[in-house]
Design an enzyme around this catalytic site. Structure first.
Site, PDB file in Angstrom:
ATOM      1  N   HIS A  74     -14.308  -4.001  11.126  1.00  0.00           N
ATOM      2  CA  HIS A  74     -13.871  -2.703  11.649  1.00  0.00           C
ATOM      3  C   HIS A  74     -15.049  -1.786  11.919  1.00  0.00           C
ATOM      4  O   HIS A  74     -15.603  -1.200  10.995  1.00  0.00           O
ATOM      5  CB  HIS A  74     -13.003  -1.988  10.616  1.00  0.00           C
ATOM      6  N   TRP A  91       1.503   7.070  12.942  1.00  0.00           N
ATOM      7  CA  TRP A  91       0.060   7.128  12.727  1.00  0.00           C
ATOM      8  C   TRP A  91      -0.541   5.747  12.873  1.00  0.00           C
ATOM      9  O   TRP A  91      -1.658   5.499  12.661  1.00  0.00           O
ATOM     10  CB  TRP A  91      -0.249   7.705  11.327  1.00  0.00           C
ATOM     11  N   ASN A 137       0.813  -1.218   0.000  1.00  0.00           N
ATOM     12  CA  ASN A 137       0.000   0.000   0.000  1.00  0.00           C
ATOM     13  C   ASN A 137       0.849   1.271   0.000  1.00  0.00           C
ATOM     14  O   ASN A 137       1.670   1.487   0.882  1.00  0.00           O
ATOM     15  CB  ASN A 137      -0.899  -0.031   1.250  1.00  0.00           C
ATOM     16  N   GLU A 181      -3.834  -4.035  19.661  1.00  0.00           N
ATOM     17  CA  GLU A 181      -2.885  -4.225  18.551  1.00  0.00           C
ATOM     18  C   GLU A 181      -1.905  -3.063  18.445  1.00  0.00           C
ATOM     19  O   GLU A 181      -2.285  -1.913  18.666  1.00  0.00           O
ATOM     20  CB  GLU A 181      -3.718  -4.329  17.261  1.00  0.00           C
ATOM     21  N   HIS A 204      -3.159 -10.167   9.222  1.00  0.00           N
ATOM     22  CA  HIS A 204      -3.549  -8.828   8.765  1.00  0.00           C
ATOM     23  C   HIS A 204      -4.454  -8.951   7.538  1.00  0.00           C
ATOM     24  O   HIS A 204      -4.060  -9.565   6.545  1.00  0.00           O
ATOM     25  CB  HIS A 204      -2.252  -8.092   8.396  1.00  0.00           C
ATOM     26  N   ASP A 252      -6.964  -1.189  17.774  1.00  0.00           N
ATOM     27  CA  ASP A 252      -5.668  -0.990  17.120  1.00  0.00           C
ATOM     28  C   ASP A 252      -5.048   0.325  17.600  1.00  0.00           C
ATOM     29  O   ASP A 252      -5.606   1.403  17.367  1.00  0.00           O
ATOM     30  CB  ASP A 252      -5.883  -0.952  15.593  1.00  0.00           C
ATOM     31  N   GLU A 304      -8.660 -10.983  10.368  1.00  0.00           N
ATOM     32  CA  GLU A 304      -9.221  -9.660  10.073  1.00  0.00           C
ATOM     33  C   GLU A 304      -9.879  -9.713   8.691  1.00  0.00           C
ATOM     34  O   GLU A 304      -9.311 -10.241   7.738  1.00  0.00           O
ATOM     35  CB  GLU A 304      -8.089  -8.626  10.069  1.00  0.00           C
ATOM     36  N   ARG A 324       0.420 -10.895  13.786  1.00  0.00           N
ATOM     37  CA  ARG A 324      -0.368 -10.093  12.842  1.00  0.00           C
ATOM     38  C   ARG A 324       0.192 -10.094  11.422  1.00  0.00           C
ATOM     39  O   ARG A 324      -0.197  -9.259  10.596  1.00  0.00           O
ATOM     40  CB  ARG A 324      -0.420  -8.642  13.353  1.00  0.00           C
ATOM     41  N   GLU A 370       1.877  -6.460  11.757  1.00  0.00           N
ATOM     42  CA  GLU A 370       1.410  -6.259  10.379  1.00  0.00           C
ATOM     43  C   GLU A 370       2.491  -5.637   9.494  1.00  0.00           C
ATOM     44  O   GLU A 370       2.445  -5.783   8.281  1.00  0.00           O
ATOM     45  CB  GLU A 370       0.124  -5.415  10.348  1.00  0.00           C
ATOM     46  N   TYR A 399      -6.823   8.341  11.529  1.00  0.00           N
ATOM     47  CA  TYR A 399      -6.834   7.168  10.657  1.00  0.00           C
ATOM     48  C   TYR A 399      -7.596   6.029  11.347  1.00  0.00           C
ATOM     49  O   TYR A 399      -7.437   5.793  12.535  1.00  0.00           O
ATOM     50  CB  TYR A 399      -5.402   6.723  10.380  1.00  0.00           C
ATOM     51  N   ASP A 433      -6.118  -3.576   1.719  1.00  0.00           N
ATOM     52  CA  ASP A 433      -4.910  -3.527   0.889  1.00  0.00           C
ATOM     53  C   ASP A 433      -4.221  -4.889   0.764  1.00  0.00           C
ATOM     54  O   ASP A 433      -3.232  -5.010   0.034  1.00  0.00           O
ATOM     55  CB  ASP A 433      -3.921  -2.435   1.336  1.00  0.00           C
ATOM     56  N   ARG A 476     -13.625  -4.860  15.823  1.00  0.00           N
ATOM     57  CA  ARG A 476     -12.587  -3.893  16.190  1.00  0.00           C
ATOM     58  C   ARG A 476     -13.259  -2.547  16.411  1.00  0.00           C
ATOM     59  O   ARG A 476     -14.078  -2.109  15.595  1.00  0.00           O
ATOM     60  CB  ARG A 476     -11.560  -3.795  15.065  1.00  0.00           C
ATOM     61  N   HIS A 535      -2.152   1.388  16.596  1.00  0.00           N
ATOM     62  CA  HIS A 535      -1.434   1.905  15.437  1.00  0.00           C
ATOM     63  C   HIS A 535      -0.084   2.529  15.757  1.00  0.00           C
ATOM     64  O   HIS A 535       0.262   3.591  15.238  1.00  0.00           O
ATOM     65  CB  HIS A 535      -2.309   2.891  14.657  1.00  0.00           C
TER      66      HIS A 535
HETATM   67  C1  GCO Z   1      -5.144  -2.890  10.232  1.00  0.00           C
HETATM   68  C2  GCO Z   1      -4.171  -1.912   9.734  1.00  0.00           C
HETATM   69  C3  GCO Z   1      -4.468  -1.258   8.429  1.00  0.00           C
HETATM   70  C4  GCO Z   1      -3.207  -0.596   7.923  1.00  0.00           C
HETATM   71  C5  GCO Z   1      -3.118  -0.591   6.460  1.00  0.00           C
HETATM   72  C6  GCO Z   1      -1.875   0.084   5.946  1.00  0.00           C
HETATM   73  O1  GCO Z   1      -5.000  -3.253  11.387  1.00  0.00           O
HETATM   74  O2  GCO Z   1      -5.985  -3.313   9.466  1.00  0.00           O
HETATM   75  O3  GCO Z   1      -3.618  -1.142  10.705  1.00  0.00           O
HETATM   76  O4  GCO Z   1      -5.542  -0.416   8.460  1.00  0.00           O
HETATM   77  O5  GCO Z   1      -3.093   0.679   8.398  1.00  0.00           O
HETATM   78  O6  GCO Z   1      -3.145  -1.912   6.047  1.00  0.00           O
HETATM   79  O7  GCO Z   1      -1.727  -0.169   4.595  1.00  0.00           O
HETATM   80 MG    MG Z   2      -3.354  -2.514  12.384  1.00  0.00          MG
END
Ligand code: GCO
Ligand code: MG
Length: 412
Positions: A122, A412, A37, A246, A322, A220, A349, A293, A272, A159, A326, A147, A222
């Site tokens: 999600h 992020w 991605n 996560e 994951h 998450d 997921e 992940r 991930e 995000y 994407d 989630r 992040h």
């Molecule tokens: C998740 C992830 C995604 C990523 C994305 C980046 O837990 O699904 O954090 O949302 O941010 O795959 O390309």
């Molecule tokens: Mg994630």
């Protein structure tokens, strides 16, 4: 089974995808997902310039040896671009082998260990009422695990929080629909960890009160917290019995996870952004996580992710592969086969691709009563419709990024 053709297909139905298609001299074809991605074309170049010329004329049945050759012969190991390219080759070779055997891939991986894969979706909302609606809508779509991501007072855009306005296509609000985020420059979002930490426990309390104790809830982080902040959050979330927290800290630091672990029994999921089994080695051995992940697409394929899961099984650590949009339908299906076969499956997921993506990638997986199943077509069970794919040329698209109020860049 000699590889005599290797095509790299870039298509952008709902978002960009990179797919490798291998064809053998006896007419078998196999697909592999190479989508990275925001950096898609670097993998295209790696495949086209450096991998495809090495594959032509080689034996498609030698999956392990081809993986080792691509990994070791380059000398420059690991990294997301290299490993996404190797992943695509690995998946395509497994697809070919399973098709040649006339079996769904999970049979070659050892056969089914369960009848379906528990999957989480999600849910998100800027405010509680939006979040509750989103959770209900996911339950209506049969999700049995959710989630939860929430807006934070004072922060405009975060995000992972769906917003109707950001969804140029209309319909259900999602945060992963790319069109609104496409362009020559990535979108800037804002962040403040103290506001987030003040707000989040109350949100989980409200969600538990509304939806009861049984619903598995995930969150998450992040990579946004320091170890101490993550430890505090994990502790404060304990009463709400999360399935997992996560990426609570940047995933690179094992020492950070040790500190978090010392303070909380909230289960942790990481990985991930990891590329190899080596990234997992120490955190698995030291039992610093509960869920792996990794994704087949970013971990170098089915071969190394299977090894990672076998190693993790020694420590009772489970999978949580994951699966955002994407990961292409090819990558998703490949990891569904792996998830069905391994003993230590945890959860998958599953965000669901858009309608155009589902026309480009013809899929045989099923989604019923909150469980995924890869289907029983020989191979991975996904075919690419070249006419549909050709309708959607690549479009530059970046992930967003975060800055703090004073302008400092932040995870992020
Ligand atoms: C998740 C992830 C995604 C990523 C994305 C980046 O837990 O699904 O954090 O949302 O941010 O795959 O390309
Ligand atoms: Mg994630």
């Amino acid at each position: 089974m000699i590889i005599d053709k290797a095509e790299v297909i870039v298509t952008s139905p709902d978002r960009n995808f990179v797919t490798l298609k291998l064809t053998t001299n006896d007419g078998h074809t196999g697909l592999g997902d190479a989508t990275l991605n925001g950096r898609e074309l670097s993998v295209v170049a790696y495949l086209q310039e450096h991998v495809v010329p090495l594959l032509i004329g080689s034996d498609a049945s030698r999956i392990e040896d081809t993986w080792q050759f691509l990994y070791r012969s380059a000398y420059w190991r690991r990294g997301p671009v290299t490993m996404a390219a190797i992943a695509a080759v690995d998946m395509a070779l497994w697809d070919i082998k399973a098709k040649a055997a006339g079996m769904p891939l999970y049979q070659l991986l050892g056969g089914a260990s369960r009848s379906g894969l528990l999957a989480y979706g999600h849910a998100s909302g800027k405010e509680l009422s939006e979040l509750f609606d989103s959770i209900r809508s996911h339950q209506d779509q049969a999700y049995r695990a959710i989630r939860v991501q929430t807006g934070v007072p004072g922060l405009k855009a975060i995000y992972g929080i769906a917003s109707q306005a950001a969804d140029a296509g209309g319909g259900e609000a999602r945060y992963d629909h790319e069109p609104a985020r496409r362009g020559a420059k990535p979108m800037q979002e804002d962040w403040d960890t103290r506001s987030y930490l003040r707000h989040l426990p109350g949100v989980f309390e409200a969600v538990r009160n509304e939806f009861g104790p049984e619903l598995p809830l995930l969150h998450d982080g992040h990579h946004r917290m320091t170890p101490l902040q993550a430890a505090k959050l994990g502790k404060e979330l304990e009463p709400y019995d999360l399935f997992w927290l996560e990426d609570c800290t940047p995933a690179e630091s094992h020492e950070a996870l040790k500190l978090v672990r010392q303070h909380t029994t909230t289960p942790l999921a990481i990985g991930e952004v990891f590329n190899t089994v080596w990234d997992f080695k120490d955190i698995v051995r030291d039992q610093l996580i509960d869920y792996v992940r990794g994704a087949v697409t970013h971990m170098g394929g089915i071969t190394p992710l299977k090894k990672t899961m076998e190693y993790a099984s020694l420590y009772q650590i489970k999978s949580g592969f994951h699966g955002p949009t994407d990961i292409s339908p090819v990558g998703m299906a490949a990891q569904m086969h792996l998830g069905l076969a391994i003993h230590n499956f945890g959860i998958q997921e599953y965000m669901q691709h858009g309608a155009k993506t589902d026309e480009v990638f013809e899929q045989s997986f099923t989604w019923q009563n909150g469980l995924l199943h890869p289907g029983d077509e020989p191979g991975i069970g996904v075919e690419l419709n070249a006419d549909e794919a050709g309708k959607y040329p690549y479009e530059q698209a970046y992930l967003p990024y975060n800055r703090l109020a004073d302008g400092t860049m932040h995870d992020w």
